[in-house]
Design a protein around this motif. Structure first.
Motif, PDB file in Angstrom:
ATOM      1  N   GLU A 416     -44.087  21.772  25.818  1.00 15.78           N
ATOM      2  CA  GLU A 416     -43.293  22.937  26.205  1.00 15.78           C
ATOM      3  C   GLU A 416     -42.521  22.677  27.490  1.00 15.78           C
ATOM      4  OE1 GLU A 416     -45.915  26.571  24.209  1.00 15.78           O
ATOM      5  OE2 GLU A 416     -46.197  26.055  26.323  1.00 15.78           O
ATOM      6  N   GLU A 417     -43.149  22.035  28.458  1.00 16.08           N
ATOM      7  CA  GLU A 417     -42.453  21.755  29.712  1.00 16.08           C
ATOM      8  C   GLU A 417     -41.378  20.693  29.514  1.00 16.08           C
ATOM      9  OE1 GLU A 417     -41.036  22.414  33.221  1.00 16.08           O
ATOM     10  OE2 GLU A 417     -42.679  23.603  32.369  1.00 16.08           O
ATOM     11  N   GLY A 418     -41.628  19.711  28.636  1.00 22.04           N
ATOM     12  CA  GLY A 418     -40.601  18.732  28.328  1.00 22.04           C
ATOM     13  C   GLY A 418     -39.378  19.387  27.701  1.00 22.04           C
ATOM     14  N   ASN A 419     -39.621  20.350  26.817  1.00 15.57           N
ATOM     15  CA  ASN A 419     -38.531  21.092  26.189  1.00 15.57           C
ATOM     16  C   ASN A 419     -37.723  21.873  27.224  1.00 15.57           C
ATOM     17  OD1 ASN A 419     -37.958  24.043  24.604  1.00 15.57           O
ATOM     18  ND2 ASN A 419     -37.283  22.193  23.553  1.00 15.57           N
ATOM     19  N   LYS A 420     -38.410  22.527  28.149  1.00 14.97           N
ATOM     20  CA  LYS A 420     -37.718  23.285  29.204  1.00 14.97           C
ATOM     21  C   LYS A 420     -36.930  22.346  30.122  1.00 14.97           C
ATOM     22  CE  LYS A 420     -41.255  26.934  29.359  1.00 14.97           C
ATOM     23  NZ  LYS A 420     -42.341  27.525  30.190  1.00 14.97           N
ATOM     24  N   LEU A 421     -37.541  21.240  30.479  1.00 12.54           N
ATOM     25  CA  LEU A 421     -36.899  20.283  31.378  1.00 12.54           C
ATOM     26  C   LEU A 421     -35.644  19.708  30.733  1.00 12.54           C
ATOM     27  CD1 LEU A 421     -37.445  18.987  34.182  1.00 12.54           C
ATOM     28  CD2 LEU A 421     -38.637  17.137  32.977  1.00 12.54           C
ATOM     29  N   GLY A 422     -35.746  19.365  29.449  1.00 16.42           N
ATOM     30  CA  GLY A 422     -34.589  18.823  28.744  1.00 16.42           C
ATOM     31  C   GLY A 422     -33.443  19.805  28.671  1.00 16.42           C
ATOM     32  N   ALA A 423     -33.754  21.085  28.436  1.00 14.78           N
ATOM     33  CA  ALA A 423     -32.709  22.107  28.387  1.00 14.78           C
ATOM     34  C   ALA A 423     -32.013  22.249  29.739  1.00 14.78           C
ATOM     35  CB  ALA A 423     -33.304  23.444  27.945  1.00 14.78           C
ATOM     36  N   LYS A 424     -32.778  22.186  30.822  1.00 11.92           N
ATOM     37  CA  LYS A 424     -32.188  22.275  32.156  1.00 11.92           C
ATOM     38  C   LYS A 424     -31.240  21.100  32.410  1.00 11.92           C
ATOM     39  CE  LYS A 424     -36.145  24.617  34.345  1.00 11.92           C
ATOM     40  NZ  LYS A 424     -37.251  24.457  35.335  1.00 11.92           N
ATOM     41  N   ILE A 425     -31.673  19.905  32.046  1.00  6.70           N
ATOM     42  CA  ILE A 425     -30.854  18.716  32.276  1.00  6.70           C
ATOM     43  C   ILE A 425     -29.588  18.767  31.421  1.00  6.70           C
ATOM     44  CG2 ILE A 425     -30.788  16.201  32.044  1.00  6.70           C
ATOM     45  CD1 ILE A 425     -33.845  16.256  32.642  1.00  6.70           C
ATOM     46  N   GLY A 426     -29.734  19.150  30.152  1.00  3.77           N
ATOM     47  CA  GLY A 426     -28.577  19.237  29.265  1.00  3.77           C
ATOM     48  C   GLY A 426     -27.564  20.264  29.716  1.00  3.77           C
ATOM     49  N   ASN A 427     -28.034  21.415  30.142  1.00  8.92           N
ATOM     50  CA  ASN A 427     -27.117  22.459  30.616  1.00  8.92           C
ATOM     51  C   ASN A 427     -26.475  22.085  31.941  1.00  8.92           C
ATOM     52  OD1 ASN A 427     -27.204  24.444  28.523  1.00  8.92           O
ATOM     53  ND2 ASN A 427     -29.254  25.043  29.199  1.00  8.92           N
ATOM     54  N   TYR A 428     -27.240  21.439  32.821  1.00 11.64           N
ATOM     55  CA  TYR A 428     -26.677  20.987  34.101  1.00 11.64           C
ATOM     56  C   TYR A 428     -25.527  20.013  33.851  1.00 11.64           C
ATOM     57  CZ  TYR A 428     -26.321  18.898  38.737  1.00 11.64           C
ATOM     58  OH  TYR A 428     -25.850  18.443  39.947  1.00 11.64           O
ATOM     59  N   ALA A 429     -25.742  19.091  32.925  1.00 10.55           N
ATOM     60  CA  ALA A 429     -24.700  18.110  32.612  1.00 10.55           C
ATOM     61  C   ALA A 429     -23.462  18.789  32.048  1.00 10.55           C
ATOM     62  CB  ALA A 429     -25.246  17.084  31.629  1.00 10.55           C
ATOM     63  N   SER A 430     -23.657  19.684  31.090  1.00 12.83           N
ATOM     64  CA  SER A 430     -22.534  20.356  30.444  1.00 12.83           C
ATOM     65  C   SER A 430     -21.759  21.239  31.414  1.00 12.83           C
ATOM     66  CB  SER A 430     -23.040  21.201  29.274  1.00 12.83           C
ATOM     67  OG  SER A 430     -23.773  20.422  28.347  1.00 12.83           O
ATOM     68  N   ASP A 431     -22.463  21.839  32.361  1.00  7.68           N
ATOM     69  CA  ASP A 431     -21.834  22.762  33.307  1.00  7.68           C
ATOM     70  C   ASP A 431     -21.080  22.066  34.433  1.00  7.68           C
ATOM     71  OD1 ASP A 431     -22.855  24.890  31.884  1.00  7.68           O
ATOM     72  OD2 ASP A 431     -24.544  25.232  33.245  1.00  7.68           O
ATOM     73  N   ASN A 432     -21.412  20.791  34.677  1.00  5.70           N
ATOM     74  CA  ASN A 432     -20.894  20.149  35.882  1.00  5.70           C
ATOM     75  C   ASN A 432     -20.100  18.864  35.653  1.00  5.70           C
ATOM     76  OD1 ASN A 432     -22.159  21.686  38.331  1.00  5.70           O
ATOM     77  ND2 ASN A 432     -23.835  21.472  36.864  1.00  5.70           N
ATOM     78  N   PHE A 433     -20.083  18.319  34.425  1.00  7.36           N
ATOM     79  CA  PHE A 433     -19.436  17.042  34.209  1.00  7.36           C
ATOM     80  C   PHE A 433     -18.561  17.042  32.959  1.00  7.36           C
ATOM     81  CE2 PHE A 433     -23.020  16.112  36.905  1.00  7.36           C
ATOM     82  CZ  PHE A 433     -22.498  15.192  37.812  1.00  7.36           C
ATOM     83  N   LEU A 434     -17.488  16.286  33.045  1.00 14.31           N
ATOM     84  CA  LEU A 434     -16.545  16.103  31.925  1.00 14.31           C
ATOM     85  C   LEU A 434     -16.094  17.444  31.368  1.00 14.31           C
ATOM     86  CD1 LEU A 434     -18.164  13.096  29.999  1.00 14.31           C
ATOM     87  CD2 LEU A 434     -17.048  13.135  32.232  1.00 14.31           C
ATOM     88  N   LYS A 435     -15.860  18.384  32.240  1.00 16.57           N
ATOM     89  CA  LYS A 435     -15.472  19.747  31.826  1.00 16.57           C
ATOM     90  C   LYS A 435     -14.018  19.755  31.345  1.00 16.57           C
ATOM     91  CE  LYS A 435     -16.611  21.597  35.762  1.00 16.57           C
ATOM     92  NZ  LYS A 435     -16.803  22.641  36.811  1.00 16.57           N
ATOM     93  N   GLN A 436     -13.738  20.696  30.446  1.00 18.41           N
ATOM     94  CA  GLN A 436     -12.383  20.826  29.947  1.00 18.41           C
ATOM     95  C   GLN A 436     -11.458  21.310  31.057  1.00 18.41           C
ATOM     96  OE1 GLN A 436     -12.082  22.804  26.223  1.00 18.41           O
ATOM     97  NE2 GLN A 436      -9.851  22.668  26.119  1.00 18.41           N
ATOM     98  N   LEU A 437     -10.279  20.718  31.130  1.00 19.25           N
ATOM     99  CA  LEU A 437      -9.316  21.069  32.166  1.00 19.25           C
ATOM    100  C   LEU A 437      -8.575  22.352  31.811  1.00 19.25           C
ATOM    101  CD1 LEU A 437      -7.897  17.489  32.781  1.00 19.25           C
ATOM    102  CD2 LEU A 437      -9.484  18.747  34.247  1.00 19.25           C
TER     103      LEU A 437
END
Length: 437
Positions: A416-437
């Motif tokens: 369960e904690e691995g699942n939560k941790l992965g979601a945090k990392i995935g959302n952090y990446a999507s929110d902060n990198f290679l964003k649409q201009l």
């Protein structure tokens, strides 16, 4: 008249310049086969070299797709760049992306240059020599050089000291007889200090402590994995046994396979597909780095140790079983909490939900024809059936996480904690990198 002729000449020059700018490039006309071909070969090459037991494969795939992404977005800027940016509207996109991928690939796997050259030649075979093609080559090579330089010294293959602690309740203990490893061996301590691609630091996300050994939460998790994870479980269903074994494939292999399948199905353009490949591989890399930091920080024991040593854990509600074994009769030689597979898989699925253009609620099928029957070098077994179906990316990430409970190598709170941790990392990446201009 001279003034009028001068004006006409200027207009002609401007028209000629505009005709070769990014305004004339329709990214929808560029399919993603180039990205998929290079991706498949670099993953296959990594598996052949070290069976994905180091970070080299996912690191190389990350750099390769980042270089392609930066090159493409220097021609037509749809997304933010990562390591390299210039304005090259008159460079050929196929040439730029192909040379970006090729340059990173042969830097990491120089003995496979001939194999990668075949893909390069295939992609460029229909392009006539031109200034645009020459500029594409220069651009691709520059983008590759930038990401290789940026990752230089990131400690991806470094070592870290680890000392086994005396046996005590909840403390990770050696079980070389079950992992088939040399005495004193532990895997992954060096992963905990690698420089991430996206996270500010390897310890950016810190998991809360696992339950106390004498707590009700621990007792419940102990009894669950003791029953549903045991080799001869009477309560584990056939489907749970299937998913436990089916999900054993490492995330960098299974999720890249999935993305290539989705690209065949949905046919996104090269810009979109390359961005998804880049972000997904970077979060798998960062997921491993961050979760192994947490693993060695808490140094929590595995069910194999906990169940066999329960008479000494100080919890009157846990019963030992000195003969207990799990579904595949193997335990990976590193601490339990949180689940690395749950973290990396969920991070990858979260990025796909955020970037592939279909959202989270998207039905798809994953294929896994065979897996290791037990440990790293145990030989393969065929999966029957070889497929599993999902209604959403998050459902797949959660199933990947929970599969480790039914395999008998993790407590529920690990997964369960691995699942939560992965979601945090995935959302952090999507929110902060290679964003649409």
């Amino acid at each position: 008249m001279k003034f009028i002729r001068l004006i006409l000449m200027v207009l002609m020059v401007l028209f000629a310049f505009q005709s070769c700018t990014s305004q004339d490039i329709r990214i929808e006309d560029y399919n993603a086969s180039l990205a998929s071909d290079f991706n498949q070969l670099i993953i296959e090459t990594a598996i052949a070299e070290d069976n994905l037991l180091t970070m080299k494969g996912v690191r190389s795939a990350s750099m390769m797709h980042v270089a392609m992404h930066d090159a493409l977005n220097s021609i037509v800027p749809k997304y933010e760049y990562y390591a390299y940016h210039t304005e090259a509207p008159d460079a050929d996109p196929i040439t730029a992306a192909a040379y970006a991928a090729y340059s990173v690939a042969i830097n990491q796997y120089p003995d496979k240059q001939e194999s990668f050259k075949k893909i390069l030649d295939k992609q460029l075979s229909n392009l006539e020599d031109s200034e645009s093609k020459a500029k594409g080559k220069t651009l691709g090579e520059a983008a590759a050089e930038a990401i290789l330089k940026k990752r230089d010294g990131d400690k991806w293959n470094g070592e870290a000291d680890y000392t086994f602690h005396p046996m005590a309740p909840g403390v990770y203990a050696e079980f070389n007889e079950h992992s088939g490893t040399p005495e004193g061996f532990v895997f992954g301590a060096g992963l905990a200090v690698i420089k991430p691609f996206l996270l500010p630091n390897y310890d950016h996300f810190k998991a809360p402590p696992p339950p106390e050994i004498n707590s009700e939460a621990y007792t419940k998790a102990f009894n669950e994995v003791k029953e549903v994870g045991r080799f001869d479980s009477k309560t584990r269903t056939e489907d749970q046994a299937h998913l436990a074994m089916w999900w054993k494939e490492f995330g960098e292999s299974s999720h890249n396979n999935l993305l290539r399948d989705l690209i065949k199905k949905e046919n996104p353009n090269l810009w979109d597909a390359t961005r998804s490949f880049a972000l997904m591989n970077m979060v798998i890399f960062d997921g491993y780095v961050n979760v192994f930091y947490n693993k060695f920080h808490y140094n929590h024991w595995r069910p194999y140790t906990a169940i066999r040593w329960a008479a000494h854990d100080g919890n009157e509600s846990t019963e030992p079983d000195a003969e207990w074994n799990n579904l595949h009769k193997y335990t990976y030689p590193f601490p339990s909490y949180p689940s690395a597979h749950g973290t990396a898989s969920t991070a990858a699925m979260t990025v796909l939900a955020n970037t592939f253009g279909k959202g989270d609620d998207y039905k798809f099928t994953m294929v896994q024809k065979e897996v290791d029957s037990a440990g790293f070098f145990s030989g393969h077994m065929k999966m029957d059936p070889p497929t599993r179906n999902f209604n959403s990316f998050s459902e797949a990430g959660l199933e990947a996480s929970m599969s480790r409970v039914y395999l008998g190598i993790h407590f529920r709170y690990d997964s369960e904690e691995g699942n939560k941790l992965g979601a945090k990392i995935g959302n952090y990446a999507s929110d902060n990198f290679l964003k649409q201009l």
